[in-house]
Design a protein around this motif. Structure first.
Motif: not given
Length: 213
Positions: A41-43, A171-183
């Motif tokens: 995953s992106a996360d 920014q890639g994580c902002v766009d692709l990661c699941s909503p939550g603490v990592e984003r």
């Protein structure tokens, strides 16, 4: 310059506090948290790659700390060491919490982003694979041999490139990661590192230099 610097620090501290509190809350919510991300995953990819990216920023900052007596550069280096070491520990903690390996040797850096290899700085001739903004071993060796203003300039130029690469990754994580603490943490990285790029560009100008292309 001081106001911009503390804006950057404040943004990162706020992101760290939010992410840490949210992690504790999710760990104690009785099992109602979202399922752990998959290893591809992106996360997971962001957590692994940004941990390594941060590790180099900390390394460069330790090098320059011992190569200059300039108070502003040393203060910046300390801030980067503390902030990015803490963020790295947080991301590695998430990987442990998700039951995922810290390193995925079967996956190239940045494979979690669209284009994968195109973002990684892959050199097919040498086999070298680096993430955006990462310094080469030769550049690190050069930095370690400099001192004074020359070391400060080299560090600032390397760290500006490093931060710009880090912003792209975050920014890639902002766009692709699941909503939550990592984003949420990634959003703080984008804001904080952009502010520090502005700060370092001004510090370079004071030394009669400019960021490298």
């Amino acid at each position: 310059m001081t106001r911009t610097h503390w804006t950057a620090v404040g943004a990162v501290v706020a992101a760290l506090l939010f992410a840490g509190a949210a992690t504790v809350a999710s760990a104690g919510d009785g099992g109602s948290a979202s399922p752990a991300p998959a290893t591809d995953s992106a996360d997971a990819g962001f957590a692994r790659d940004m941990s390594l990216h941060h590790q180099q920023a900390v390394e460069m900052s330790f090098i320059v700390r011992d190569r200059t007596q300039d108070a502003d550069v040393r203060r910046l280096a300390y801030d980067i060491i503390n902030t990015q070491a803490n963020q790295r520990g947080m991301m590695q903690g998430w990987l442990d919490q998700w039951g995922l390996a810290q390193i995925a040797p079967d996956r190239e850096p940045m494979a979690w982003m669209a284009g994968g290899e195109a973002h990684s700085g892959h050199n097919a001739k040498t086999g070298d694979v680096r993430m955006p903004g990462m310094a080469t071993p030769e550049q690190l060796e050069k930095l370690a041999k400099l001192s004074g203003k020359a070391a400060e300039t080299e560090y600032l130029q390397l760290m500006i490139a490093h931060h710009k690469g880090g912003v792209d990754m975050a920014q890639g994580c902002v766009d692709l990661c699941s909503p939550g603490v990592e984003r949420q943490l990634a959003e703080g990285m984008v804001q904080g590192q952009r502010s520090e790029v502005e700060l370092m560009t001004g510090m370079l100008k004071d030394r009669g230099a400019q960021p490298r292309e």
